[in-house]
Motif scaffolding. Structure first.
Motif, PDB file in Angstrom:
ATOM      1  N   THR A 214       0.848  -1.191   0.000  1.00  0.00           N
ATOM      2  CA  THR A 214       0.000   0.000   0.000  1.00  0.00           C
ATOM      3  C   THR A 214       0.888   1.248   0.000  1.00  0.00           C
ATOM      4  O   THR A 214       1.866   1.320   0.717  1.00  0.00           O
ATOM      5  N   ARG A 215       0.510   2.226  -0.821  1.00  0.00           N
ATOM      6  CA  ARG A 215       1.387   3.392  -0.975  1.00  0.00           C
ATOM      7  C   ARG A 215       0.848   4.620  -0.260  1.00  0.00           C
ATOM      8  O   ARG A 215      -0.356   4.778  -0.076  1.00  0.00           O
ATOM      9  N   ALA A 216       1.770   5.495   0.083  1.00  0.00           N
ATOM     10  CA  ALA A 216       1.407   6.834   0.515  1.00  0.00           C
ATOM     11  C   ALA A 216       1.966   7.795  -0.524  1.00  0.00           C
ATOM     12  O   ALA A 216       2.989   7.522  -1.148  1.00  0.00           O
ATOM     13  N   GLU A 217       1.259   8.896  -0.754  1.00  0.00           N
ATOM     14  CA  GLU A 217       1.727   9.883  -1.719  1.00  0.00           C
ATOM     15  C   GLU A 217       2.295  11.068  -0.943  1.00  0.00           C
ATOM     16  O   GLU A 217       1.610  11.638  -0.100  1.00  0.00           O
ATOM     17  N   VAL A 218       3.543  11.425  -1.222  1.00  0.00           N
ATOM     18  CA  VAL A 218       4.194  12.522  -0.503  1.00  0.00           C
ATOM     19  C   VAL A 218       4.311  13.729  -1.417  1.00  0.00           C
ATOM     20  O   VAL A 218       4.772  13.622  -2.558  1.00  0.00           O
ATOM     21  N   LYS A 219       3.871  14.879  -0.920  1.00  0.00           N
ATOM     22  CA  LYS A 219       3.862  16.112  -1.716  1.00  0.00           C
ATOM     23  C   LYS A 219       4.696  17.189  -1.052  1.00  0.00           C
ATOM     24  O   LYS A 219       5.091  17.050   0.098  1.00  0.00           O
ATOM     25  N   ASN A 220       4.876  18.278  -1.785  1.00  0.00           N
ATOM     26  CA  ASN A 220       5.463  19.496  -1.236  1.00  0.00           C
ATOM     27  C   ASN A 220       6.993  19.475  -1.126  1.00  0.00           C
ATOM     28  O   ASN A 220       7.554  20.033  -0.203  1.00  0.00           O
ATOM     29  N   MET A 221       7.656  18.819  -2.077  1.00  0.00           N
ATOM     30  CA  MET A 221       9.121  18.879  -2.098  1.00  0.00           C
ATOM     31  C   MET A 221       9.518  19.898  -3.167  1.00  0.00           C
ATOM     32  O   MET A 221       8.942  19.906  -4.248  1.00  0.00           O
ATOM     33  N   ASN A 222      10.504  20.775  -2.855  1.00  0.00           N
ATOM     34  CA  ASN A 222      10.844  21.785  -3.860  1.00  0.00           C
ATOM     35  C   ASN A 222      12.324  21.819  -4.233  1.00  0.00           C
ATOM     36  O   ASN A 222      12.841  22.829  -4.702  1.00  0.00           O
ATOM     37  N   SER A 223      13.013  20.701  -4.025  1.00  0.00           N
ATOM     38  CA  SER A 223      14.380  20.584  -4.522  1.00  0.00           C
ATOM     39  C   SER A 223      14.687  19.095  -4.631  1.00  0.00           C
ATOM     40  O   SER A 223      13.958  18.267  -4.073  1.00  0.00           O
ATOM     41  N   LEU A 224      15.764  18.776  -5.358  1.00  0.00           N
ATOM     42  CA  LEU A 224      16.140  17.365  -5.467  1.00  0.00           C
ATOM     43  C   LEU A 224      16.453  16.806  -4.085  1.00  0.00           C
ATOM     44  O   LEU A 224      16.117  15.675  -3.768  1.00  0.00           O
ATOM     45  N   HIS A 263       3.574  14.770   7.269  1.00  0.00           N
ATOM     46  CA  HIS A 263       2.347  14.744   8.063  1.00  0.00           C
ATOM     47  C   HIS A 263       1.188  14.361   7.184  1.00  0.00           C
ATOM     48  O   HIS A 263       1.128  14.760   6.021  1.00  0.00           O
ATOM     49  N   SER A 264       0.253  13.613   7.749  1.00  0.00           N
ATOM     50  CA  SER A 264      -0.898  13.165   6.971  1.00  0.00           C
ATOM     51  C   SER A 264      -1.757  14.360   6.560  1.00  0.00           C
ATOM     52  O   SER A 264      -2.032  15.244   7.364  1.00  0.00           O
ATOM     53  N   MET A 265      -2.148  14.405   5.286  1.00  0.00           N
ATOM     54  CA  MET A 265      -2.980  15.502   4.795  1.00  0.00           C
ATOM     55  C   MET A 265      -4.417  15.014   4.609  1.00  0.00           C
ATOM     56  O   MET A 265      -5.356  15.626   5.045  1.00  0.00           O
ATOM     57  N   ARG A 266      -4.554  13.897   3.899  1.00  0.00           N
ATOM     58  CA  ARG A 266      -5.888  13.299   3.768  1.00  0.00           C
ATOM     59  C   ARG A 266      -5.751  11.805   3.513  1.00  0.00           C
ATOM     60  O   ARG A 266      -4.791  11.359   2.897  1.00  0.00           O
ATOM     61  N   SER A 267      -6.722  11.063   4.020  1.00  0.00           N
ATOM     62  CA  SER A 267      -6.679   9.613   3.834  1.00  0.00           C
ATOM     63  C   SER A 267      -7.476   9.240   2.603  1.00  0.00           C
ATOM     64  O   SER A 267      -8.135  10.082   1.986  1.00  0.00           O
ATOM     65  N   LYS A 268      -7.421   7.971   2.229  1.00  0.00           N
ATOM     66  CA  LYS A 268      -8.120   7.541   1.024  1.00  0.00           C
ATOM     67  C   LYS A 268      -9.638   7.737   1.147  1.00  0.00           C
ATOM     68  O   LYS A 268     -10.318   8.048   0.176  1.00  0.00           O
ATOM     69  N   GLU A 269     -10.133   7.567   2.389  1.00  0.00           N
ATOM     70  CA  GLU A 269     -11.580   7.729   2.588  1.00  0.00           C
ATOM     71  C   GLU A 269     -12.024   9.151   2.223  1.00  0.00           C
ATOM     72  O   GLU A 269     -13.114   9.372   1.744  1.00  0.00           O
ATOM     73  N   GLU A 270     -11.113  10.092   2.478  1.00  0.00           N
ATOM     74  CA  GLU A 270     -11.463  11.481   2.153  1.00  0.00           C
ATOM     75  C   GLU A 270     -11.053  11.819   0.720  1.00  0.00           C
ATOM     76  O   GLU A 270     -11.189  12.947   0.290  1.00  0.00           O
ATOM     77  N   ALA A 271     -10.493  10.832   0.015  1.00  0.00           N
ATOM     78  CA  ALA A 271      -9.974  11.100  -1.335  1.00  0.00           C
ATOM     79  C   ALA A 271     -11.087  11.626  -2.233  1.00  0.00           C
ATOM     80  O   ALA A 271     -12.254  11.277  -2.081  1.00  0.00           O
ATOM     81  N   HIS A 272     -10.689  12.453  -3.170  1.00  0.00           N
ATOM     82  CA  HIS A 272     -11.661  13.067  -4.070  1.00  0.00           C
ATOM     83  C   HIS A 272     -12.217  12.085  -5.073  1.00  0.00           C
ATOM     84  O   HIS A 272     -11.518  11.214  -5.555  1.00  0.00           O
ATOM     85  N   ASP A 273     -13.485  12.278  -5.366  1.00  0.00           N
ATOM     86  CA  ASP A 273     -14.007  11.681  -6.583  1.00  0.00           C
ATOM     87  C   ASP A 273     -14.067  12.858  -7.540  1.00  0.00           C
ATOM     88  O   ASP A 273     -14.871  13.770  -7.371  1.00  0.00           O
ATOM     89  N   TYR A 274     -13.174  12.859  -8.520  1.00  0.00           N
ATOM     90  CA  TYR A 274     -13.044  14.039  -9.372  1.00  0.00           C
ATOM     91  C   TYR A 274     -14.137  14.154 -10.439  1.00  0.00           C
ATOM     92  O   TYR A 274     -14.220  15.134 -11.137  1.00  0.00           O
ATOM     93  N   ARG A 275     -14.939  13.118 -10.564  1.00  0.00           N
ATOM     94  CA  ARG A 275     -16.039  13.119 -11.556  1.00  0.00           C
ATOM     95  C   ARG A 275     -15.548  13.630 -12.927  1.00  0.00           C
ATOM     96  O   ARG A 275     -16.073  14.578 -13.488  1.00  0.00           O
ATOM     97  N   TYR A 276     -14.511  12.987 -13.419  1.00  0.00           N
ATOM     98  CA  TYR A 276     -13.971  13.365 -14.729  1.00  0.00           C
ATOM     99  C   TYR A 276     -15.034  13.202 -15.824  1.00  0.00           C
ATOM    100  O   TYR A 276     -15.780  12.231 -15.830  1.00  0.00           O
ATOM    101  N   PHE A 277     -15.104  14.156 -16.728  1.00  0.00           N
ATOM    102  CA  PHE A 277     -15.854  13.915 -17.980  1.00  0.00           C
ATOM    103  C   PHE A 277     -15.228  14.765 -19.081  1.00  0.00           C
ATOM    104  O   PHE A 277     -14.571  15.774 -18.780  1.00  0.00           O
TER     105      PHE A 277
END
Ligand code: ADP
Ligand code: MG
Ligand code: ZN
Length: 433
Positions: A214-224, A263-277
């Protein structure tokens, strides 16, 4: 103790090099006055219609071809719905089912001399969102400001397969990608200015297991460096969770460079349904084989090929060749200088020229925080200096004096040699006199 393997897939957002935005004619310059580069289209006023910027498509396709992608002859824009104050339309125009490009790969050179291949799943075109500026005020005066200058800036999202196995490989992947995209001219890839951003998907699994954890997605890095640190930290965190009997949960985590933690930002339960069309305001993009071929022919020689050519034709070491081809401007400077020599003399001149360029000239420029474009010594002048050494006109000690003069006061090496009386005297009779 269980040994773990880490598995990483990167989603990289890169700003495409265009003068105007993706669906309107607003400029894309960085660091301008807030909300000075906006119009009814990028602000999402009712009744406006987007018109696609052809240059954005061209640059994405050129980049995609450089990483060996297949270009979809027909691709479709989709609306990705979510609500956030930096998104005036409340949807982002992106691509979903039918992206512009799929199935590429990036070869990352490794210290061992081998290559690590990371597959690229897809590259799609989308618009950027705006930026929020948070004013930290008192409780009575606590507010955020919205700057929409970035809204509608063209981005390509490059999604890798989960083929990366360590924090170092993750930063090497980004480094290689950045070099390549700058070569192609598709983007500046400046992480500090936000023209290259990266989200890292990280999971671990016991060595030998083939299914993914199971993966976690990490965001907010601004350098190598922050990518390396954040991924290393996330791997360690997950191992700790599993070792203490817990389970990794699928979630989005934010990296904090100062704290060195996520730090945890949002869990999968809160994940967006983007309703792509599919976006009804935009027609599908149809690219003819001829158009794609024209773009393919517009690509320069890519760093990998150039590096191999320097080793093969010029006899340079793998290390020297890699240093010279890391930036297109550097390799171009080197070749302009090398072309001052007659073709048969180039192999012999390559190594000393490479040394003078990468050690002496770049060393002096770096010390003054200058780029090669600002060099007081031209490629032709540097070549002529190396010629004087190879022809035995001056020795290497005199060459340093001449070079110093060229760098600080300017001038051609021959003129300086004559003016300073630095010609090397080999004639024994002359010396003995
Ligand atoms: P999403 O639609 O949620 O962004 P994707 O399946 O498109 O998810 O994957 C996004 C990124 O996550 C890709 O770069 C992919 O390689 C990576 N990825 C998917 N599964 C894993 C995993 N188990 N471990 C690490 N990375 C993963
Ligand atoms: Mg994602
Ligand atoms: Zn606009």
């Amino acid at each position: 103790m269980t040994a773990y393997e880490s598995v990483i897939g990167l989603e990289v957002h890169v700003q495409l090099k265009t003068n105007s935005k993706i669906f309107c004619s607003c400029p894309t310059g960085f660091g301008e006055t807030a909300n000075s580069q906006i119009c009814p289209v990028c602000c999402g006023y009712p009744g406006v219609l987007p018109v696609l910027n052809k240059k954005a498509v061209d640059e994405l396709v050129r980049a995609a071809l450089a990483v060996g992608c297949r270009i979809n002859p027909r691709s479709v824009f989709a609306r990705k719905q979510y609500f956030y104050p930096d998104l005036p339309k409340n949807y982002q125009i992106s691509q979903h089912d039918l992206p512009l490009a799929v199935n590429g790969h990036l070869d990352i050179p490794q210290k061992s001399g081998e290559k690590k291949t990371v597959r690229i799943q897809r590259i799609h075109l989308e618009e950027d969102a705006g930026k929020l500026l948070h004013a930290v005020g008192s409780r009575a005066l606590d507010y955020s400001l919205v700057d929409l200058n970035r809204t509608g800036v063209p981005l390509m999202e490059i999604v890798s397969e989960p083929d990366i196995r360590s924090p170092e490989e993750a930063s090497d992947y980004l480094d290689t990608l950045r070099t390549l995209l700058r070569y192609v001219g598709a983007s500046e890839c400046d992480m500090e200015k936000g023209s290259m951003r990266c989200d890292a998907n990280v999971s671990i699994r016991p060595v030998g297991q083939t299914s993914l954890g199971t993966r976690a997605e990490v965001k907010n890095m601004n350098s190598l460096r922050s990518v390396r640190d954040a991924v290393a930290h996330e791997i360690a965190r997950q191992i700790q969770v599993v070792e203490s009997g817990g389970r990794v949960v699928q979630e989005t985590r934010l990296w904090n460079q100062d704290e060195g933690a996520t730090h945890s930002m949002r869990s999968k339960e809160e994940a967006h349904d983007y309703r792509y069309f599919p976006d009804p305001d935009l027609v599908p993009v149809e690219l003819s084989a001829d158009w794609i071929e024209t773009l393919r022919r517009s690509l320069p020689e890519l760093p990998e090929a150039r590096c191999a050519r320097y080793e093969r034709d010029l006899g340079l070491s793998a290390y020297d060749a890699a240093v010279l081809t890391a930036e297109k401007t550097l390799a171009d400077f080197f070749e302009t200088a090398l072309n001052r020599f007659e073709a048969p003399a180039r192999r012999e001149a390559a190594k000393p020229l490479s040394n003078w360029l990468t050690t002496e000239l770049l060393g002096r420029l770096n010390a003054q925080r200058k780029t090669l474009d600002e060099s007081p010594v031209s490629s032709v002048q540097l070549a002529d200096l190396v010629k004087l050494i190879l022809n035995g006109v001056i020795n290497s000690k005199a060459a340093k004096v001449v070079f110093d003069h060229m760098f600080t006061e300017g001038g051609d090496p021959e003129t300086i040699v004559k003016a300073k009386g630095l010609v090397q005297v080999d004639d024994e009779a002359e010396i003995g006199r």
